[in-house]
Design an enzyme around this catalytic site. Sequence first.
Site: not given
Ligand SMILES: NC(=O)c1ccc[n+]([C@@H]2O[C@H](COP(=O)([O-])OP(=O)(O)OC[C@H]3O[C@@H](n4cnc5c(N)ncnc54)[C@H](O)[C@@H]3O)[C@@H](O)[C@H]2O)c1
Length: 254
Positions: A15, A160, A164
């Site tokens: 995802s 969070y 991070k």
């Molecule tokens: N989207 C943003 O704006 C944003 C901003 C800053 C940081 N991030 C970071 O980027 C990363 C991805 O975020 P995203 O928005 O794509 O999230 P998302 O929820 O779309 O994808 C995260 C994926 O991680 C998987 N996951 C969660 N816990 C897990 C575990 N214990 N073992 C295996 N898989 C696991 C979920 O099933 C999911 O498919 C995260 O670490 C998030 O903190 C996102």
Amino acid sequence: MKIEGQAALVTGGASGLGEATARELARLGAKVAVLDRNAALAEKVAAEIGGVACVCDITDTDSVNAALDKAQAAHGPARILMNVAGIGSAKRIVGKDGNPAPLEDFVRVVNINLIGGYNMARLFAARCAKLDALDNGEKGVMLFTASVAAFDGQVGQQAYSASKGGLVGMTLPMARDLAQHAIRVCTVAPGLFATPLLLELPEPVQHSLAASIPFPPRLGKPSEFAELACHIVTNGHLNGEVIRLDGALRMAPR
Ligand SMILES: NC(=O)c1ccc[n+]([C@@H]2O[C@H](COP(=O)([O-])OP(=O)(O)OC[C@H]3O[C@@H](n4cnc5c(N)ncnc54)[C@H](O)[C@@H]3O)[C@@H](O)[C@H]2O)c1
């Protein structure tokens, strides 16, 4: 490191930012293993990019080792690890009801985002360190996904931001540690990206979030994260560094 032909692992590859990274790696010719706890989405993405789905929980060592074994059987030993899996959370330390925040919530977020990332890194690095170096002297490269919340966390983001911030803090010592094994380590700290999490918010909220970004005043595209992730792989001098990818965003307190 040239991406074409390499075996790559992407946690959270089912995802959002991880999915975009898995797709970009595959487009550039890598053999991609999608490591995620969401089996249905991992299978879907893997099938679409000609990769392999390896269902696992990054906090569980047996489950990660089984996933690494499955990926290796399909693609050979991996030299690229993209740690993208993570979860969000928002809890005030003292709730509106006057009660302290549940400790379990803090533990859960740190366990997945920080300890899960370290778990993946150590299990990958031990395998990668045993490989022969490539022609450029490198054995492997890995990336962590932090967040701008590591630096400017908002109200309610203690767990969070701590998770991070932990990734940010361990980037340099891990790069120094793994230098003897010719493995590079970098971290990307994204700002606000258009992934399912943010796209589920009401449109006015999305617009106001986008407007808070100096330039460009829009949410980041997952493909922009993926491009940087892949650049870190190909640029052999990037190591031990944390890169903000945020359109000059600095988060307000709330
Ligand atoms: N989207 C943003 O704006 C944003 C901003 C800053 C940081 N991030 C970071 O980027 C990363 C991805 O975020 P995203 O928005 O794509 O999230 P998302 O929820 O779309 O994808 C995260 C994926 O991680 C998987 N996951 C969660 N816990 C897990 C575990 N214990 N073992 C295996 N898989 C696991 C979920 O099933 C999911 O498919 C995260 O670490 C998030 O903190 C996102």
